[in-house]
Design an enzyme around this catalytic site. Structure first.
Site, PDB file in Angstrom:
ATOM      1  N   TRP A   1       0.815  -1.219   0.000  1.00 42.56           N
ATOM      2  CA  TRP A   1       0.000   0.000   0.000  1.00 42.56           C
ATOM      3  C   TRP A   1       0.854   1.278   0.000  1.00 42.56           C
ATOM      4  O   TRP A   1       0.461   2.315   0.544  1.00 42.56           O
ATOM      5  CB  TRP A   1      -0.982   0.012   1.171  1.00 42.56           C
ATOM      6  CG  TRP A   1      -1.849  -1.219   1.202  1.00 42.56           C
ATOM      7  CD1 TRP A   1      -1.648  -2.351   1.928  1.00 42.56           C
ATOM      8  CD2 TRP A   1      -3.019  -1.449   0.414  1.00 42.56           C
ATOM      9  NE1 TRP A   1      -2.618  -3.280   1.659  1.00 42.56           N
ATOM     10  CE2 TRP A   1      -3.497  -2.756   0.734  1.00 42.56           C
ATOM     11  CE3 TRP A   1      -3.742  -0.697  -0.517  1.00 42.56           C
ATOM     12  CZ2 TRP A   1      -4.637  -3.306   0.152  1.00 42.56           C
ATOM     13  CZ3 TRP A   1      -4.877  -1.242  -1.082  1.00 42.56           C
ATOM     14  CH2 TRP A   1      -5.310  -2.528  -0.754  1.00 42.56           C
TER      15      TRP A   1
ATOM     16  N   LYS B   1      -5.968  -0.567  -4.995  1.00 45.86           N
ATOM     17  CA  LYS B   1      -6.708   0.680  -5.142  1.00 45.86           C
ATOM     18  C   LYS B   1      -5.841   1.664  -5.916  1.00 45.86           C
ATOM     19  O   LYS B   1      -4.654   1.396  -6.180  1.00 45.86           O
ATOM     20  CB  LYS B   1      -7.053   1.289  -3.775  1.00 45.86           C
ATOM     21  CG  LYS B   1      -8.204   0.638  -3.029  1.00 45.86           C
ATOM     22  CD  LYS B   1      -8.559   1.446  -1.770  1.00 45.86           C
ATOM     23  CE  LYS B   1      -9.772   0.862  -1.048  1.00 45.86           C
ATOM     24  NZ  LYS B   1     -10.159   1.699   0.125  1.00 45.86           N
TER      25      LYS B   1
ATOM     26  N   ASP C   1     -33.249   0.972 -15.469  1.00 41.30           N
ATOM     27  CA  ASP C   1     -33.887   1.587 -14.307  1.00 41.30           C
ATOM     28  C   ASP C   1     -33.981   3.105 -14.458  1.00 41.30           C
ATOM     29  O   ASP C   1     -33.070   3.749 -14.999  1.00 41.30           O
ATOM     30  CB  ASP C   1     -33.072   1.256 -13.051  1.00 41.30           C
ATOM     31  CG  ASP C   1     -33.541   2.034 -11.845  1.00 41.30           C
ATOM     32  OD1 ASP C   1     -34.663   1.768 -11.376  1.00 41.30           O
ATOM     33  OD2 ASP C   1     -32.804   2.931 -11.389  1.00 41.30           O
TER      34      ASP C   1
ATOM     35  N   GLU D   1     -38.040   1.480 -17.794  1.00 41.91           N
ATOM     36  CA  GLU D   1     -38.883   1.860 -16.664  1.00 41.91           C
ATOM     37  C   GLU D   1     -39.171   3.356 -16.782  1.00 41.91           C
ATOM     38  O   GLU D   1     -38.390   4.191 -16.343  1.00 41.91           O
ATOM     39  CB  GLU D   1     -38.191   1.561 -15.330  1.00 41.91           C
ATOM     40  CG  GLU D   1     -39.114   1.797 -14.140  1.00 41.91           C
ATOM     41  CD  GLU D   1     -38.385   2.064 -12.829  1.00 41.91           C
ATOM     42  OE1 GLU D   1     -38.967   1.781 -11.770  1.00 41.91           O
ATOM     43  OE2 GLU D   1     -37.253   2.579 -12.864  1.00 41.91           O
TER      44      GLU D   1
END
Length: 666
Positions: A90, A121, A336, A389
């Site tokens: 890290w 990350k 959606d 939708e």
């Protein structure tokens, strides 16, 4: 006027609906912008499909030829990016990425440095001076710590790729019967259930019930389980709560082996606002993926709104569409929150005329994106099912781009469940206005295929009630065993069957059911949260209720199964819209025809009438095909199934119509 000066032909959707003629210029403008953008994409990338490969360029990929990892990220206004993870303890300084003129950051690593399963990350020095650890935008695997709930990315590159066993063509689904499903709550134990459990335990139930399509909710990774999957953080990552990507592929492969299509409930209408695991303020500029300022916030949903005007954002979302179609072999999507995309107001207003759909409130950038997305889907997977939708009723939403439409194959009939709930809440069934009911159920745009439903997951959530629970409520706790007669349960079961039949038969060209509602699943749906002590008690499906031969749930399940079988065998949903034959307000009887079937619905709580007549479309003897009053469906068995229904000299067929009963003659 010379031939050279003749006006161009009207768009097809205007030809089919002359009331749209005042909107012709708006429709043409949308089409011309789409065609121009599509031409530019094809000139630059060769094809729309090739353009939608951004996820193959960005992200973390292993090049086996060069035996190196290539890491790329679009963050145009970031000051610096470095890769951090288990591989470098890290360390935020040891592995910086370099920026090119297009705002793409890149790093190449030798093969052994990263391995399958490594947690990683980005550390991003933002334009605003922030220094934050973030997840890559095109990350395909994100895992959540069970204690801290923090997310990390995970390198996902197993040595052996999933081996698909079944091929499937969604074009084989001529009319979708959709089983709306949530993997995590699909089991009976009070916990999160898995992709493989759904494949092995639930899909056989779906097949037995007659559904030919499964719609999976909450698949794109989302940090809060209770969001139902609608606050997405990692758009390319399959939710890790339910298992691995290979487990999801096993689910879809298993469905395909059963002849079942699988749709992804895809969320491109907004995104989670969380900084740590989402895309919000990714490069520190405040306006990378989302609009800057207030426009970038969705006040009703507490989320972020994409900036569809940016080509990079459109490419990101189009690549996301391609990824799910190809990597996981989904057969289409339910998009959606389309209403929120179509309008700057997010549709939070009344729609009284066609001007409301084509005026200044219409978000032309979002419409362009949707047209491109549907074009891409039809290119990659012809025959895919793509459901919108939309609550607003946007004209042309489900017509092809070349006709001036937006390209969806189906839209949800969202007004129907709202009307059922309103009736059940506000009126006794003997007071229902049958003309109004017929109007609501059959009200849809001609030529635009509609998915009808009486209830979905929305009606099952805590604070609302399913139709079964609204009809029978607490009496379901005490009176659902076969030997226990109760008037509330008898009424509830009778109306539950009628409501589903009339909605399915007359409401559209497709059908949707939320898992468990086919057998009248009791109670509400409530995700674990602080307010309920983080309990899973109401976040599961009690299959044991329908499996128990001593309970009445089996009656509703068998009715649903036989109703769907009849609809599929007779191609009911592929037929022209239903025609109303007769309404008897005094006796509460409604009769209609569709697909050469006669539907006779007696809503009366107490009037059974022998020798009732109607002039049918089909001029010969009819047979009784379905009868909600049969004892196997919890009825009284008042009809004789051994007799035919011949045409009488007066041009009518005569029948015995019994109270609170739906029958089908064919």
């Amino acid at each position: 006027m010379s031939a050279m000066e003749e006006k161009p032909a009207l768009p097809t959707i205007v030809q089919n609906d002359p009331w749209l003629e005042p909107q012709t210029e708006s429709i043409r403008r949308r089409s011309e912008r789409f065609e121009k953008t599509l031409a530019e994409i094809r000139e630059k990338s060769g094809s729309l499909a090739a353009y939608a490969r951004g996820h193959k360029y960005s992200g973390i990929h292993f090049n086996p030829t060069a035996r190196q990892w290539i890491i790329r990220e679009w963050a145009p206004e970031a000051k610096g990016i470095s890769l951090i993870g288990e591989f470098n303890h890290w360390n935020r300084d040891s592995h910086p990425l370099s920026r090119n003129p297009d705002g793409i950051w890149e790093l190449k690593l030798e093969g052994p440095e990263l391995t399958h399963g490594d947690k990683i990350k980005f550390h991003i020095h933002g334009a605003d001076g922030s220094r934050l650890d973030r997840l890559p935008a095109c990350l395909t695997r994100a895992v959540q710590d069970p204690v801290s709930h923090d997310y990390t990315g995970q390198i996902w590159a197993p040595e052996k790729a999933y081996e698909w066993k079944h091929k499937f063509d969604p074009a084989a689904i001529s009319a979708p019967f959709i089983y709306e499903s949530h993997v995590g709550m699909a089991g009976e134990e009070p916990r999160v259930h898995t992709y493989r459990e759904f494949a092995d335990n639930v899909l056989p139930r779906v097949k037995k019930a007659g559904y030919n399509t499964v719609q999976l909710m909450a698949i794109q990774e989302h940090p809060y389980y209770g969001s139902f999957g609608y606050h997405v953080s990692s758009f390319f990552a399959a939710c890790s709560r339910f298992g691995t990507p290979e487990d999801l592929k096993y689910l879809i492969d298993t469905a395909h082996g059963m002849g079942i299509a699988v749709l992804l409930d895809i969320v491109h209408s907004h995104a989670v606002k969380n900084i740590s695991e989402g895309l919000n303020n990714f490069d520190g500029s405040g306006h990378q993926y989302f609009h800057g300022g207030e426009k970038g916030d969705h006040p009703q949903w507490d989320s972020k709104c994409f900036d569809y005007s940016r080509p990079e954002v459109r490419q990101f979302l189009l690549s996301n569409v391609r990824y799910w179609l190809e990597e996981f072999r989904f057969d289409g999507f339910r998009f959606d929150g389309i209403t929120s995309m179509l309008y700057h107001s997010h549709g939070n207003r009344a729609f009284g005329s066609y001007d409301d759909y084509f005026g200044e409130d219409a978000d032309e950038d979002a419409i362009l994106y949707l047209k491109l997305a549907n074009e891409l889907i039809s290119e990659i997977k012809p025959g895919a099912i793509v459901v919108a939708e939309d609550m607003s009723g946007m004209p042309g939403l489900c017509r092809p781009n070349h006709e001036g439409g937006i390209g969806f194959t189906h839209r949800l009939a969202m007004g129907i469940p709202d009307h059922w709930i309103k009736l059940l809440k506000d009126q006794r069934d003997e007071e229902w206005n049958l003309d109004e009911l017929w109007g609501v159920i059959t009200n849809r745009r001609f030529g635009e295929a509609t998915i009808a439903y009486a209830e979905s997951h929305d009606q099952a959530l805590v604070g609302d009630k399913t139709i079964a629970f609204r009809l029978m409520d607490k009496e379901m706790y005490w009176h659902m065993d076969l030997e226990n007669e109760h008037p509330v349960i008898e009424r509830g079961i009778a109306l539950h069957k009628i409501i589903r039949l009339i909605t399915l038969a007359f409401g559209g060209e497709g059908w949707l059911n939320f898992m468990g509602n086919e057998f009248g699943h009791p109670e509400w749906l409530d995700f674990p949260r602080e307010g309920n002590g983080w309990s899973y008690h109401y976040c599961r499906r009690q299959w044991s209720l329908v499996d128990n031969p001593n309970l009445k749930y089996q009656w509703l399940a068998e009715w649903d199964r036989d109703l769907i079988k009849l609809a599929r065998d007779r191609k009911l949903l592929q037929a022209a819209p239903a025609q109303l034959l007769h309404v008897d307000h005094e006796n509460k009887i409604l009769i209609a025809e569709r697909a050469n079937l006669i539907f006779i619905i007696n809503f009366s709580p107490d009037r059974s009438i022998p020798g009732y007549g109607v002039a049918p479309y089909k001029k010969d003897t009819h047979s009784l095909l379905l009868d909600s009053d049969e004892k196997k469906y919890g009825g009284h068995g008042r009809l004789d199934h051994g007799v035919g229904y011949p045409l009488h000299s007066d041009g009518q067929i005569k029948f015995y119509t019994t109270s609170r009963t739906a029958i089908v003659l064919g």
